[in-house]
Design a protein around this motif. Structure first.
Motif, PDB file in Angstrom:
ATOM      1  N   GLY A 173     -11.584 -62.663  12.354  1.00 27.31           N
ATOM      2  CA  GLY A 173     -11.315 -62.096  13.662  1.00 27.31           C
ATOM      3  C   GLY A 173     -11.962 -60.751  13.851  1.00 27.31           C
ATOM      4  N   LEU A 174     -13.081 -60.519  13.150  1.00 28.39           N
ATOM      5  CA  LEU A 174     -13.811 -59.256  13.249  1.00 28.39           C
ATOM      6  C   LEU A 174     -15.232 -59.562  13.702  1.00 28.39           C
ATOM      7  CD1 LEU A 174     -12.645 -57.581   9.893  1.00 28.39           C
ATOM      8  CD2 LEU A 174     -11.790 -57.091  12.191  1.00 28.39           C
ATOM      9  N   SER A 175     -15.456 -59.630  14.985  1.00 29.16           N
ATOM     10  CA  SER A 175     -16.737 -60.094  15.521  1.00 29.16           C
ATOM     11  C   SER A 175     -17.917 -59.219  15.136  1.00 29.16           C
ATOM     12  CB  SER A 175     -16.659 -60.216  17.044  1.00 29.16           C
ATOM     13  OG  SER A 175     -16.383 -58.957  17.628  1.00 29.16           O
ATOM     14  N   GLN A 176     -17.664 -57.934  14.910  1.00 32.24           N
ATOM     15  CA  GLN A 176     -18.738 -57.007  14.539  1.00 32.24           C
ATOM     16  C   GLN A 176     -18.499 -56.393  13.160  1.00 32.24           C
ATOM     17  OE1 GLN A 176     -21.494 -56.676  16.454  1.00 32.24           O
ATOM     18  NE2 GLN A 176     -20.546 -58.205  17.806  1.00 32.24           N
ATOM     19  N   GLY A 177     -17.573 -56.955  12.411  1.00 34.78           N
ATOM     20  CA  GLY A 177     -17.219 -56.367  11.127  1.00 34.78           C
ATOM     21  C   GLY A 177     -18.306 -56.499  10.079  1.00 34.78           C
ATOM     22  N   SER A 178     -18.376 -55.528   9.209  1.00 33.00           N
ATOM     23  CA  SER A 178     -19.291 -55.616   8.069  1.00 33.00           C
ATOM     24  C   SER A 178     -18.700 -56.568   7.040  1.00 33.00           C
ATOM     25  CB  SER A 178     -19.486 -54.234   7.439  1.00 33.00           C
ATOM     26  OG  SER A 178     -18.272 -53.798   6.840  1.00 33.00           O
ATOM     27  N   LEU A 179     -19.497 -56.967   6.070  1.00 29.95           N
ATOM     28  CA  LEU A 179     -18.982 -57.817   5.001  1.00 29.95           C
ATOM     29  C   LEU A 179     -17.852 -57.106   4.263  1.00 29.95           C
ATOM     30  CD1 LEU A 179     -19.231 -60.461   3.392  1.00 29.95           C
ATOM     31  CD2 LEU A 179     -20.926 -59.318   1.936  1.00 29.95           C
ATOM     32  N   PHE A 180     -17.975 -55.798   4.107  1.00 32.20           N
ATOM     33  CA  PHE A 180     -16.927 -55.014   3.456  1.00 32.20           C
ATOM     34  C   PHE A 180     -15.619 -55.083   4.245  1.00 32.20           C
ATOM     35  CE2 PHE A 180     -14.686 -50.957   2.734  1.00 32.20           C
ATOM     36  CZ  PHE A 180     -14.505 -51.029   1.366  1.00 32.20           C
ATOM     37  N   ASP A 181     -15.707 -54.929   5.563  1.00 31.14           N
ATOM     38  CA  ASP A 181     -14.520 -55.022   6.417  1.00 31.14           C
ATOM     39  C   ASP A 181     -13.858 -56.389   6.287  1.00 31.14           C
ATOM     40  OD1 ASP A 181     -14.994 -52.461   7.427  1.00 31.14           O
ATOM     41  OD2 ASP A 181     -16.225 -53.222   9.078  1.00 31.14           O
ATOM     42  N   CYS A 182     -14.692 -57.436   6.318  1.00 30.80           N
ATOM     43  CA  CYS A 182     -14.176 -58.805   6.207  1.00 30.80           C
ATOM     44  C   CYS A 182     -13.557 -59.048   4.841  1.00 30.80           C
ATOM     45  CB  CYS A 182     -15.294 -59.801   6.463  1.00 30.80           C
ATOM     46  SG  CYS A 182     -15.960 -59.773   8.138  1.00 30.80           S
ATOM     47  N   PHE A 183     -14.185 -58.494   3.822  1.00 33.79           N
ATOM     48  CA  PHE A 183     -13.696 -58.610   2.452  1.00 33.79           C
ATOM     49  C   PHE A 183     -12.270 -58.061   2.356  1.00 33.79           C
ATOM     50  CE2 PHE A 183     -13.197 -56.513  -1.696  1.00 33.79           C
ATOM     51  CZ  PHE A 183     -13.500 -57.538  -2.583  1.00 33.79           C
ATOM     52  N   LEU A 184     -12.065 -56.868   2.877  1.00 30.39           N
ATOM     53  CA  LEU A 184     -10.739 -56.248   2.826  1.00 30.39           C
ATOM     54  C   LEU A 184      -9.719 -57.042   3.633  1.00 30.39           C
ATOM     55  CD1 LEU A 184     -11.617 -52.446   3.159  1.00 30.39           C
ATOM     56  CD2 LEU A 184     -11.110 -53.737   1.079  1.00 30.39           C
ATOM     57  N   LYS A 185     -10.128 -57.525   4.806  1.00 29.26           N
ATOM     58  CA  LYS A 185      -9.227 -58.290   5.663  1.00 29.26           C
ATOM     59  C   LYS A 185      -8.777 -59.570   4.976  1.00 29.26           C
ATOM     60  CE  LYS A 185      -7.545 -58.890   9.951  1.00 29.26           C
ATOM     61  NZ  LYS A 185      -6.746 -57.911  10.701  1.00 29.26           N
ATOM     62  N   LEU A 186      -9.714 -60.263   4.343  1.00 27.32           N
ATOM     63  CA  LEU A 186      -9.381 -61.520   3.672  1.00 27.32           C
ATOM     64  C   LEU A 186      -8.496 -61.291   2.462  1.00 27.32           C
ATOM     65  CD1 LEU A 186     -12.841 -63.288   3.948  1.00 27.32           C
ATOM     66  CD2 LEU A 186     -10.691 -64.107   4.945  1.00 27.32           C
ATOM     67  N   GLU A 212      -6.329 -58.851   2.113  1.00 22.93           N
ATOM     68  CA  GLU A 212      -4.995 -58.562   2.632  1.00 22.93           C
ATOM     69  C   GLU A 212      -4.267 -59.855   2.992  1.00 22.93           C
ATOM     70  OE1 GLU A 212      -5.436 -56.019   5.966  1.00 22.93           O
ATOM     71  OE2 GLU A 212      -6.158 -54.296   4.800  1.00 22.93           O
ATOM     72  N   ARG A 213      -5.007 -60.786   3.565  1.00 21.94           N
ATOM     73  CA  ARG A 213      -4.429 -62.048   4.001  1.00 21.94           C
ATOM     74  C   ARG A 213      -3.971 -62.913   2.827  1.00 21.94           C
ATOM     75  NH1 ARG A 213      -8.095 -65.263   8.106  1.00 21.94           N
ATOM     76  NH2 ARG A 213      -7.740 -63.303   9.246  1.00 21.94           N
ATOM     77  N   HIS A 214      -4.699 -62.810   1.718  1.00 21.89           N
ATOM     78  CA  HIS A 214      -4.406 -63.685   0.580  1.00 21.89           C
ATOM     79  C   HIS A 214      -3.706 -62.967  -0.567  1.00 21.89           C
ATOM     80  CE1 HIS A 214      -6.560 -67.276   2.000  1.00 21.89           C
ATOM     81  NE2 HIS A 214      -7.398 -66.428   2.574  1.00 21.89           N
ATOM     82  N   SER A 215      -3.287 -61.728  -0.321  1.00 22.89           N
ATOM     83  CA  SER A 215      -2.578 -60.998  -1.380  1.00 22.89           C
ATOM     84  C   SER A 215      -1.090 -61.352  -1.371  1.00 22.89           C
ATOM     85  CB  SER A 215      -2.746 -59.502  -1.165  1.00 22.89           C
ATOM     86  OG  SER A 215      -2.189 -59.099   0.071  1.00 22.89           O
TER      87      SER A 215
END
Length: 236
Positions: free
Chosen positions: A218-231, A233-236
């Motif tokens: 859900g991060l249309s302009q997110g960097s790979l780093f941003d997506c990495f952290l988001k994912l 958080e979701r799977h922790s």
């Protein structure tokens, strides 16, 4: 064309103590797949399992018929005591029955590229970590395989070494090779990889190209780093 297909049901180092579970991936000709994840996620174990280097394994690893030659470049350099850098290269050439003329040309070119020509008759056991890593890269590229399995090979390299390494990867891919690369350098991975697999706690939790990963997060302009952290958080 798929050069490598991996289906690991489980793998690890001790019975009844699996490090990774349900890991599937493929690498196509000309493709660079980035394997990312936090420390302890199972990235290195996955690569070792592909290479047959873990004692506990259940699954299937398939290399394409024309991909009989493949290179594994580990995170920790594997150096033979008592052998000079040149003798390491000669040993690799002998194992793969390289033509002598081809060997001499490629070996000298790679030594020159990584600025190790003057050290070719020295013992790599006396080298710095960066020079040992360059030794492993030279060995990996020497035989001209169709599949490269690379584990954190940026570690210890100076900026010029990283530049030269990425150049060789690009040349190899332009000739139809496929690359599976484990790395923590997400900014670099974002620029060079065609697709990504995010591992956490021993399994794959997300996969796809950058646009697909962004959509998943859900991060249309997110960097790979941003997506990495988001994912994570979701799977922790």
């Amino acid at each position: 064309m798929e050069l490598l297909k991996v289906n690991i049901n489980k793998a690890g180092y001790y019975r009844n103590n699996d490090v990774i579970n349900n890991v599937t991936l493929s690498v196509k000709a000309g493709e660079l797949v980035g394997l990312i994840g936090p420390n302890g996620a199972g990235k290195s174990t996955t690569l070792k399992a592909i290479m047959g280097l873990v004692p506990v394994f259940n699954g299937c690893i398939e290399f394409a018929r024309n991909a009989k030659k493949y290179s594994y470049i580990p995170e920790q350099p594997v150096i033979y005591e008592g052998l000079t850098l040149w003798e390491h290269l000669e040993l690799a050439a002998a194992v793969y029955a390289m033509d002598q003329r081809e060997f001499l040309l490629k070996a000298e070119d790679l030594l020159k590229l990584f600025h190790l020509t003057e050290f070719k008759h020295h013992l790599p056991t006396t080298f710095s970590k960066g020079m040992q890593q360059k030794t492993m890269l030279i060995l990996g590229f020497l035989i001209g395989p169709l599949v490269y399995v690379v584990d954190e090979s940026f570690v210890g390299l100076d900026p010029m070494g990283i530049k030269d390494f990425l150049l060789l990867l690009e040349i190899a891919r332009s000739h139809g090779a496929g690359v599976l690369l484990s790395t923590h350098m997400l900014d670099t991975a974002e620029k060079i990889c065609n697709s990504f697999l995010l591992m956490n706690e021993g399994t794959v939790v997300a996969r796809g190209n950058l646009e697909e990963i962004r959509e998943l997060c859900g991060l249309s302009q997110g960097s790979l780093f941003d997506c990495f952290l988001k994912l994570l958080e979701r799977h922790s």
